[in-house]
Scaffold this active site. Structure first.
Site, short mmCIF file in Angstrom:
data_model
loop_
_atom_site.label_atom_id
_atom_site.label_comp_id
_atom_site.label_asym_id
_atom_site.label_seq_id
_atom_site.Cartn_x
_atom_site.Cartn_y
_atom_site.Cartn_z
N ASP A 166 -9.61 -9.00 -4.91
CA ASP A 166 -9.82 -7.73 -4.23
C ASP A 166 -11.20 -7.68 -3.57
O ASP A 166 -11.75 -8.73 -3.24
CB ASP A 166 -9.61 -6.56 -5.22
CG ASP A 166 -8.99 -5.35 -4.56
OD1 ASP A 166 -9.66 -4.74 -3.71
OD2 ASP A 166 -7.84 -5.01 -4.87
N HIS A 231 -12.10 -0.23 -3.09
CA HIS A 231 -10.72 -0.63 -3.41
C HIS A 231 -10.64 -1.48 -4.68
O HIS A 231 -9.85 -1.20 -5.59
CB HIS A 231 -10.16 -1.40 -2.21
CG HIS A 231 -8.70 -1.69 -2.24
ND1 HIS A 231 -8.18 -2.80 -2.86
CD2 HIS A 231 -7.65 -1.02 -1.72
CE1 HIS A 231 -6.86 -2.80 -2.69
NE2 HIS A 231 -6.51 -1.74 -2.01
N SER A 567 -1.22 -0.56 -3.12
CA SER A 567 -2.39 -1.15 -3.78
C SER A 567 -2.66 -0.51 -5.13
O SER A 567 -3.17 -1.16 -6.04
CB SER A 567 -3.65 -0.92 -2.94
OG SER A 567 -3.78 -1.89 -1.96
#
Ligand SMILES: *[C@@H]1O[C@H](CO)[C@@H](O)[C@H](O)[C@H]1NC(C)=O
Ligand SMILES: *[C@@H]1O[C@H](CO)[C@@H](O)[C@H](O)[C@H]1NC(C)=O
Ligand SMILES: *[C@@H]1O[C@H](CO)[C@@H](O)[C@H](O)[C@H]1NC(C)=O
Ligand SMILES: *[C@@H]1O[C@H](CO)[C@@H](O)[C@H](O)[C@H]1NC(C)=O
Ligand SMILES: CC(=O)N[C@H]1CO[C@H](CO)[C@@H](O)[C@@H]1O
Length: 785
Positions: A166, A231, A567
C-alpha cells in the site's frame, strides 16, 4: 484478452504508459522517441531457484543469472529490481527492441511494460473524492444486533503476520501500539527500513516490518515507509489495528476502533504513492514478502478500466507464487461498478473482495420552509441554523446568459451569476463527471454561497462524503423532486442543512455498494468473481496525524478518518483470513478462502435477501458467495481445497503450454502435462468453492466435479446436499449424501446441470449447500448463457 499467444506482451494494448498517472489504457511503448526510448519492462522468468528461499545468499537460476549478466555488461544502470526469492526475473530500462529480444531468451515467460496500478479507493466520478476508510467497530456481525466484541476466545492469533502492499504507514497511530503483544515471531525475516522521517524505532511488536521501494522512476515520495496519503494507514488499521477506545472522526462514527485481527502483526510494503503503484514495484514487494515470512497478503489496489492479461499482470504473477508458498492473498475487486464485467483481480488463486454498506449511516438532512425534512447524506463540519432561514436556489436558475445549461446545473464557477448565488444554499446537479464535489463546493463558496445540496441524478445509493468545513449534503432523485416542487411552488424558497448525525442500526444493511466492481470476470465466465463482500462504505480507521486536508478550520488534525472503497473492504477479509489461519495454522490458502466463502450470509438485517444499494436483489456477480461473517469461517465443516494442479490446469486452459508451465511453477508433479483437450470450459471443474459454467445453451447438460475435505472434527459425519434451483434449471447432485468416516477425509461429488426450458434467456443463479445439521457449507453457482 486472447487465450493464446500470451507470452507476447508488446502487443498488449492494455498497459498504461510509464510515468503517467493517467488511466487511459493504450500502450505507448514507442511514442516518445524524441526524449528517450527506454522504459521499464518486467522480465518474468517463472519460479525461483529451488533453494533460494532457504539459502542465506539467494542463488539465481542459471538462465536468470546469464540474462542479468549480459544486460548489465551492456547497460550498467538499466536494472530497477531483481526478483529472486519468491520467483525469478527482473525489471529494467530497456528499449522496445531489447525487450523483444529478451522475450525470446530461454527461461523467459513474459516481458511487459511496467503498468501503473491504482489504489481501490472510490474514485468513479462523483465518488472520486472520498477516500476509503474502514469501519471497524460495527463490523458484519453487528447486523445481528450484537454489540459485543466477538473476538474469538482462542489465543495464538498474534503469531499471524499480515503483509500489506500500500502507501506506507503512519506508525505513531494508536492503532499500531503493541501493548499486550508478545515477542516478534522468530521465523520473521523482514526488516524495518529507515528514511528521513522513519527510524527503526518506528517499528514495534505490532508493526514488525516496513519497506519502501525506490525504483528511480517518476514517482516522488519514495524514500521512507511513511504514509503521506493515508490509504495504507487506514488499510493496515482495518486489517490488524490494535483496540483503540474512543475513536471517531470529530465525534462521528464514535466507538472502539479495532482491526479485523487485532492480535496479528503488520508488515507494510510501500509500493504506492498518491500517483499510483508500479507493477515492477508490486512484484518486488511480493518477492520480499514471500521471503520475509508473511502469512496473509492484502492488496487494496489493482487495475481499473483495463484488465491486464494474466502474463502481464504483476498482481496475478506475484500472488501465484505467494499462494504456491502457502500465503493467502486477498485483493479488492475494484470500484468500477455497477457495470458488468468490471471486476479486477480475477485470478483463481486470489480472494477477491466486493464492498458493502453497513448498518451505520451519516445523515445531514435538509429542512425546507414549512419545516419539511428531506433526507440527505453527508458529513458537515460547519453549521447553519437549524431553522430554514436561508434562501434556496437551483444552480440552473443562476445561469449567466452565455453559459451552457449542463455546466450551470453542475455549478461550474464561470457559468453562474454571483449576485444570484450570494448568501444562498445552492442545489448542484452531479451528472457531469469532470466536476468533483470539491470543485463544486469551491465554486459555490467563492461566489458567496453558504451551502450546497448535491442532487444525485439517480436512485443509486449515496454515500456520506466528507465535505470539509462547508455545509453540504447529498440527496437522491426521489427526494430532489420534493425540493424542486417546493421551489417551483414558492416565491421565496428557504432551507437549511442540519448538522450530521450518525445513524446506527440503519436498515437495510448490508447492501452492495454502487461503486463495487461487478462480475463476471471479463477474462473467464468459468470462475465466479468477486468471491465475497465486506464493509467498504464510510469506514472509520487510522489516519496520518498531520493531514490538514481533512482538518476543519480551527481543529486539530483527526487521528481517524472515514473513507470508502473496495480498498476498505479488502482488509476486513484479510483480518478474518489471519484469524482463521492463526487457529488453523496448517490450512492452505484455498482452505481458508473456502471457509470464508462457504460461511457467508445472504441475509440482511431485515432478515431479507441482501440487495444492492439501488434495491435490486444482489446476485453472485455483485457479492460472490455473499457478505463475510466473522465467526462462520472458524468452523466451516467442509472445505474446498484448490491445489496447485488446479491452478496449473487453469494455466493450461488459459493457453499456456506444458513447458512454459513447468518454468512458472515451483514444483510440478512428476509427469505433469496439460490435458489433451484443454479448453476454457474445463476451468469450471477447478475445485473452487463456487461454481460457474458458461455458454449454456439449454439442450446439453453439464457435469461439474468437486471435492470436499472434512474439517468438521467429529470423526464420522454425514453431509446432505440441498440445492436452491432457479427456474428453468434442473440440478442434480451425485451422490447427494457424503459419509465421512474421519477428519480430513476427502470425498468427491458431481453436479449435473440441465435445462428445463429449451433456450435460457439470461444468466441463472442458485446455490448448493452441504449440511450436517451443525454446519452449512454453501456454494453459489452461476449458469451463464
Ligand atoms: C535515457 O536512457 C539512458 C540509458 O539508455 C539514460 O542513461 C538516460 O539517463 C535516459 N534519459 C532520460 C532523460 O531518462
Ligand atoms: C419545476 O419547474 C421546472 C420549469 O420551470 C420544470 O422543468 C420542473 O419539472 C418542475 N419540477 C417539479 C418537480 O415540478
Ligand atoms: C506530514 O508529515 C510528513 C512527514 O514528516 C511530511 O513529509 C509531510 O509534508 C507532512 N504533511 C503535512 C500536510 O504537513
Ligand atoms: C441447441 O440449441 C440451440 C439454440 O437453442 C440450437 O441453435 C442448437 O442447434 C441446438 N443444438 C443441438 C445439438 O440440438
Ligand atoms: C459531524 C459534525 O461535525 N457536524 C457538525 C455540523 O455543523 C454543526 C454546527 O457547527 C456542528 O454542531 C456539528 O457537530
Amino acid at each position: 484478452m486472447g487465450m493464446k499467444g500470451i507470452s507476447i506482451f508488446l502487443s498488449t494494448v492494455a498497459v498504461l504508459s510509464l510515468g503517467s498517472s493517467s488511466t487511459t489504457s493504450t500502450a505507448k511503448a514507442s511514442s516518445d522517441q524524441t526524449s528517450n526510448s527506454s522504459r521499464v519492462y518486467v522480465v518474468y522468468m517463472g519460479s525461483a531457484a529451488p533453494n533460494s528461499l532457504t539459502s542465506t545468499r539467494a542463488s539465481l537460476r542459471t538462465d536468470h543469472a546469464h540474462l542479468l549478466t549480459s544486460l548489465l555488461s551492456r547497460k550498467a544502470n538499466a536494472l530497477v529490481h531483481i526478483y529472486r526469492h519468491g520467483f525469478s526475473g527482473f525489471a529494467a530500462r530497456l528499449s522496445e527492441e531489447e525487450a523483444r529480444s529478451m522475450a525470446r531468451k530461454p527461461g523467459v515467460v513474459s516481458v511487459f511494460p511496467d503498468p501503473l496500478f491504482k489504489l481501490h479507493t472510490t474514485h468513479s466520478w462523483d465518488f472520486l473524492k472520498y477516500q476509503t476508510a474502514l469501519e471497524i467497530h460495527s463490523f458484519p456481525d453487528s447486523i445481528s444486533d450484537d454489540d459485543d466484541d466477538s473476538t474469538p476466545p482462542h489465543t495464538s492469533v498474534s503469531d499471524t503476520i499480515i503483509g500489506i502492499l500500500d502507501t506506507g504507514i503512519w506508525p505513531e497511530s494508536e492503532s499500531f501500539n503493541d501493548k499486550d503483544i508478545g515477542p516478534i515471531p522468530s521465523r520473521w525475516r523482514g526488516t524495518c527500513m529507515k528514511g528521513p522521517d522513519f527510524t527503526s524505532s518506528n517499528c514495534n511488536r505490532k508493526l514488525i516490518g516496513a519497506r519502501f521501494y525506490n525504483s528511480g522512476d517518476l514517482i516522488t515520495d519514495n524514500d521512507s515507509p511513511r504514509d503521506l496519503v493515508g490509504h495504507g494507514t487506514h488499510v493496515a488499521g482495518t486489517a490488524a489495528g490494535s483496540v483503540v477506545p474512543g475513536a471517531s472522526y470529530y465525534g462521528l462514527a464514535a466507538g472502539t476502533a479495532k482491526g479485523g485481527s487485532p492480535g496479528s502483526r503488520i508488515a507494510m510494503y510501500k509500493v504506492c504513492t498518491a500517483e499510483g503503484c508500479f507493477g515492477s514495484t508490486i512484484l518486488a514487494a511480493f518477492d520480499d514478502a514471500i521471503r520475509d515470512g508473511v502469512d496473509v497478503l492484502s492488496l487494496s489496489l489493482g487495475s481499473s478500466s483495463y484488465q491486464p492479461d494474466l502474463t502481464s499482470d504483476p498482481i496475478a504473477i506475484g500472488a501465484f507464487h505467494a499462494v504456491e508458498q502457502g500465503i493467502i492473498v486477498v485483493s479488492s475487486a475494484g470500484n468500477d461498478g455497477p457495470k458488468r464485467e468490471t471486476v479486477a483481480n480475477f485470478a483463481p488463486w486470489l480472494l477477491t473482495v466486493a464492498a458493502s454498506t453497513m448498518d451505520r449511516n451519516f445523515e445531514s438532512n435538509v429542512v425546507l420552509g414549512g419545516n419539511k425534512v428531506v433526507k440527505g447524506e453527508g458529513i458537515n463540519l460547519s453549521g447553519l441554523q437549524k431553522s430554514p432561514v436561508y434562501p434556496l436556489i437551483y444552480a440552473l436558475s443562476a445561469k449567466t446568459a452565455d453559459a451552457d445549461e449542463p455546466e450551470a446545473r453542475n455549478c461550474d464557477r464561470q457559468s453562474l451569476d454571483k449576485n444570484m448565488i450570494k448568501g444562498k444554499i445552492v442545489i448542484c446537479d452531479t451528472d457531469v463527471p469532470i466536476y468533483t464535489t470539491d470543485d463544486q463546493i469551491e465554486a459555490v463558496k467563492s461566489l458567496g454561497g453558504i451551502g450546497v445540496i448535491f442532487d444525485r441524478d439517480d436512485d443509486n445509493g449515496i454515500m456520506a462524503e466528507t465535505y470539509g468545513a462547508f455545509p453540504a449534503t447529498a440527496i437522491n432523485l426521489k427526494d430532489a423532486k420534493h425540493i424542486f416542487s417546493y421551489i417551483n411552488s414558492t416565491r421565496n424558497p428557504v432551507a437549511t442543512i442540519l448538522p450530521t448525525e450518525t445513524v446506527t442500526k440503519y436498515k437495510p444493511a448490508p447492501t452492495i455498494a454502487y461503486f463495487s466492481s461487478r462480475g463476471p470476470s471479463a477474462a473467464t465466465n468459468n470462475i465466479l468473481k468477486p468471491d465475497i463482500a465486506a464493509p467498504g462504505v464510510d469506514i472509520l480507521a487510522a489516519w496520518p496525524g498531520n493531514d490538514t486536508a481533512v482538518t476543519p478550520a480551527g481543529k486539530e488534525p483527526p487521528k481517524f478518518n472515514v473513507i470508502s472503497g473496495t480498498s476498505m473492504a479488502c482488509p476486513h477479509v484479510s483480518g478474518i483470513a489471519a484469524t482463521v489461519k492463526s487457529q488453523n495454522p496448517t490450512w492452505s490458502p484455498s482452505a481458508i478462502r473456502s471457509a470464508i466463502m462457504t460461511t457467508a450470509t445472504q441475509t440482511n438485517n431485515l432478515k431479507a435477501t441482501i440487495t444492492t444499494d439501488s434495491s435490486s436483489i444482489a446476485t453472485p456477480y455483485d457479492y460472490g458467495a455473499g457478505e463475510v461473517t466473522t465467526t462462520g469461517p472458524l468452523q466451516p465443516g467442509l472445505v474446498y481445497e484448490t491445489d496447485t494442479i488446479d491452478y496449473l490446469n487453469y494455466l493450461c486452459y488459459y493457453g499456456f503450454d506444458t513447458s512454459k508451465i513447468k518454468t512458472i511453477a515451483r514444483t510440478t508433479p512428476n509427469g505433469f502435462a496439460c490435458p489433451e483437450d484443454s479448453k476454457a470450459d474445463y476451468i469450471s471443474n477447478i475445485n473452487y468453492p463456487s461454481i460457474a459454467i458458461s455458454k449454456f445453451n439449454g439442450n446439453e447438460s453439464r457435469n461439474i466435479r468437486r471435492k470436499v475435505t472434512n474439517v468438521a472434527g467429529d470423526g464420522e459425519v454425514v453431509f446432505t446436499a440441498t440445492v436452491d434451483t432457479p427456474s428453468g434449471l434442473s440440478v442434480k447432485v451425485i451422490p447427494d449424501k457424503l459419509h465421512f468416516s474421519k477428519n480430513n477425509q476427502k470425498l468427491s461429488y458431481q453436479v449435473v446441470f440441465s435445462s428445463t426450458t429449451s433456450a435460457p434467456k439470461e444468466d441463472m443463479f442458485g446455490s448448493l449447500t452441504w449440511s450436517n445439521g451443525k454446519h452449512k457449507v454453501r456454494s453459489p453457482f452461476v449458469v451463464s448463457i
